[in-house]
Design an enzyme around this catalytic site. Structure first.
Site, PDB file in Angstrom:
ATOM      1  N   THR A  83       1.371  -1.132  -0.278  1.00 27.75           N
ATOM      2  CA  THR A  83       0.233  -0.138  -0.122  1.00 27.75           C
ATOM      3  C   THR A  83       0.390   1.392  -0.063  1.00 27.75           C
ATOM      4  O   THR A  83       1.719   1.426   0.425  1.00 27.75           O
ATOM      5  CB  THR A  83      -1.032  -0.190   1.274  1.00 27.75           C
ATOM      6  OG1 THR A  83      -1.320  -1.051   1.122  1.00 27.75           O
ATOM      7  CG2 THR A  83      -1.842   1.363   1.590  1.00 27.75           C
ATOM      8  N   ARG A  95     -14.124  -6.723   2.178  1.00 27.02           N
ATOM      9  CA  ARG A  95     -14.008  -6.289   3.173  1.00 27.02           C
ATOM     10  C   ARG A  95     -12.725  -4.479   2.893  1.00 27.02           C
ATOM     11  O   ARG A  95     -12.968  -5.031   1.661  1.00 27.02           O
ATOM     12  CB  ARG A  95     -12.342  -6.828   3.344  1.00 27.02           C
ATOM     13  CG  ARG A  95     -11.263  -7.373   4.438  1.00 27.02           C
ATOM     14  CD  ARG A  95     -10.549  -6.594   3.505  1.00 27.02           C
ATOM     15  NE  ARG A  95      -9.314  -6.466   4.853  1.00 27.02           N
ATOM     16  CZ  ARG A  95      -7.903  -5.473   4.899  1.00 27.02           C
ATOM     17  NH1 ARG A  95      -7.992  -4.976   3.676  1.00 27.02           N
ATOM     18  NH2 ARG A  95      -7.427  -5.431   5.964  1.00 27.02           N
ATOM     19  N   VAL A  96     -12.831  -4.360   3.909  1.00 25.37           N
ATOM     20  CA  VAL A  96     -12.541  -2.509   3.968  1.00 25.37           C
ATOM     21  C   VAL A  96     -11.754  -2.686   4.892  1.00 25.37           C
ATOM     22  O   VAL A  96     -11.146  -3.361   6.014  1.00 25.37           O
ATOM     23  CB  VAL A  96     -13.519  -1.291   4.309  1.00 25.37           C
ATOM     24  CG1 VAL A  96     -12.861  -0.463   3.728  1.00 25.37           C
ATOM     25  CG2 VAL A  96     -14.473  -1.197   2.823  1.00 25.37           C
ATOM     26  N   ASP A 129      -7.498  -0.404   6.760  1.00 19.98           N
ATOM     27  CA  ASP A 129      -7.700   0.763   7.376  1.00 19.98           C
ATOM     28  C   ASP A 129      -7.745   1.888   6.259  1.00 19.98           C
ATOM     29  O   ASP A 129      -7.358   3.124   6.322  1.00 19.98           O
ATOM     30  CB  ASP A 129      -5.997   0.682   8.265  1.00 19.98           C
ATOM     31  CG  ASP A 129      -4.716   0.512   7.313  1.00 19.98           C
ATOM     32  OD1 ASP A 129      -5.221  -0.569   6.529  1.00 19.98           O
ATOM     33  OD2 ASP A 129      -3.888   1.183   7.318  1.00 19.98           O
ATOM     34  N   GLY A 165       0.508  -2.547   5.936  1.00 19.78           N
ATOM     35  CA  GLY A 165       0.376  -3.635   7.416  1.00 19.78           C
ATOM     36  C   GLY A 165      -1.095  -4.133   6.762  1.00 19.78           C
ATOM     37  O   GLY A 165      -1.761  -3.408   6.264  1.00 19.78           O
ATOM     38  N   GLY A 198      -4.745  -4.102   8.338  1.00 18.44           N
ATOM     39  CA  GLY A 198      -5.653  -3.192   8.397  1.00 18.44           C
ATOM     40  C   GLY A 198      -6.355  -2.696   9.773  1.00 18.44           C
ATOM     41  O   GLY A 198      -6.385  -2.044  10.247  1.00 18.44           O
TER      42      GLY A 198
HETATM   43  N1  ASP Z   1      -3.397  -1.742   5.440  1.00 14.54           N
HETATM   44  C1  ASP Z   1      -4.019  -2.104   3.757  1.00 14.54           C
HETATM   45  C2  ASP Z   1      -5.324  -3.102   3.753  1.00 14.54           C
HETATM   46  O1  ASP Z   1      -5.887  -3.914   5.706  1.00 14.54           O
HETATM   47  C3  ASP Z   1      -3.241  -3.555   3.218  1.00 14.54           C
HETATM   48  C4  ASP Z   1      -1.328  -3.223   2.753  1.00 14.54           C
HETATM   49  O2  ASP Z   1      -0.807  -2.215   3.618  1.00 14.54           O
HETATM   50  O3  ASP Z   1      -0.505  -3.236   2.072  1.00 14.54           O
HETATM   51  O4  ASP Z   1      -6.199  -3.179   3.342  1.00 14.54           O
END
Ligand code: ASP
Length: 328
Positions: free
Chosen positions: A188, A216-217, A219, A240, A242
């Site tokens: 991300t 799913r959503v 952070d 990371g 979420g």
């Molecule tokens: N933070 C993102 C999420 O949980 C995923 C990621 O950073 O890879 O959707």
């Protein structure tokens, strides 16, 4: 004098002083004259080693873009990068094979815009800006966000590339849902920019976790979790797992810790510590933060080693390896 008023007056004083030193610049690409009224040296930072994206934002700032414009241009590089399997076009799909994107932006006035579960649109951070600027709302989901995009000239695109479809078919053979700790699964892009006026804004954009449940959503599009800006204090962004970032409202927490006097580095460390201390399972997932304060100090920290932040400062774009809670 109340602190808020004092800060505002000091800033006004700064702007008045800097007006005397108005800079006229010529952007390379458009050759259009840009008037920059501030004297701050621009800064861009972003999650992971996204050299090009951070450089694009840094150069945009240098050429006179404001912090929000630069952040949106920077993250668009990864939204359009087909090799990035966690952002934009080429992002991994959910378990049903649909690529759904999440993004948010915040400007230096504290306005925010966000889109969640959007299909068929690549530049969702730019779409989040449309929500912020052209609607009475902060967050739009799914079809509503997609319709708004078409009204504003966004192209309909198939976000599932040949490669991501192939990887998905392979995944279906076991359908094992097990997040991988570092960039292989979490790439991300969260970006924070400070422009010539010393104003801070940011953007965060993602396709979320690979093979997530339908709907799913994470952070990334949640104001305060994936991104938070308070232009009097600074900003923070996350990447990371979420679910863990949301439970501690990580980016908001970091900005509040900076308000209490912590440096960006100390604030990122404290926010990671909150996740680690509450979660005996923390060795099985990654959480990472970046932060910037009003003076242009920056910091980053993660649970696992392997996280890095890009930093564009004084026109130099540098990769900075992060320290981690599990560093041995
Ligand atoms: N933070 C993102 C999420 O949980 C995923 C990621 O950073 O890879 O959707």
């Amino acid at each position: 004098m109340q602190r808020r008023k004092f800060i505002k007056r000091s800033l006004q004083g700064g702007v008045a002083l800097s007006l005397g030193a108005t800079i006229i610049a010529c952007t390379e690409s458009s050759k259009k004259e840009t008037v920059m009224t501030g004297t701050h040296s621009p800064i861009a930072i972003c999650t992971w080693g996204f050299t090009k994206a951070n450089e694009v934002a840094g150069i945009a700032l240098k050429n006179g873009d404001n912090a929000l414009e630069a952040a949106i241009k920077g993250v668009a590089v990864e939204e359009e990068n087909l090799k990035n399997t966690t952002v934009g076009k080429g992002g991994a799909p959910d378990r049903e094979g649909n690529v759904t994107l999440d993004a948010c932006v915040m400007n230096s006035n504290g306005d925010a815009g966000s889109v969640v579960c959007v299909e068929n649109i690549t530049n969702v951070a730019a779409l989040a800006r449309i929500v912020m600027e052209k609607t009475p709302h902060v967050m739009l989901a799914g079809d509503g966000a997609e319709e708004l995009a078409y009204k504003h000239g966004f192209q309909k695109e198939n976000l599932l590339t040949e490669n991501s479809e192939k990887a998905y078919r392979e995944w279906l053979k076991t359908s094992e849902y097990k997040p991988i700790i570092n960039i292989e699964n979490h790439d991300t892009i969260g970006m924070l920019c400070m422009d010539h006026n010393g104003d801070i804004a940011g953007a965060c954009t993602t396709s979320g976790l690979s093979y997530k449940m339908k709907g799913r959503v994470g952070d990334s599009p949640i104001i305060g979790s994936g991104l938070f800006i308070d232009n009097e204090i600074g900003g923070a962004a996350a990447t990371g797992m979420g679910e863990e970032i949301m439970k501690t409202v990580g980016s908001f927490l970091i900005v509040e810790l900076m308000r209490q006097g912590k440096t960006p580095q100390q604030a990122c460390e404290e926010a990671v510590r909150r996740v680690v201390d509450k979660n005996p399972n923390h060795k099985n997932f990654q959480v990472a933060y970046i932060a910037m304060d009003k003076k242009g100090n920056t910091g980053s920290y993660s649970i696992h080693p392997g996280f890095a932040m890009m930093e564009y400062k004084e026109e130099i774009n540098t990769r900075k390896e992060s320290k981690a809670a599990l560093d041995s």
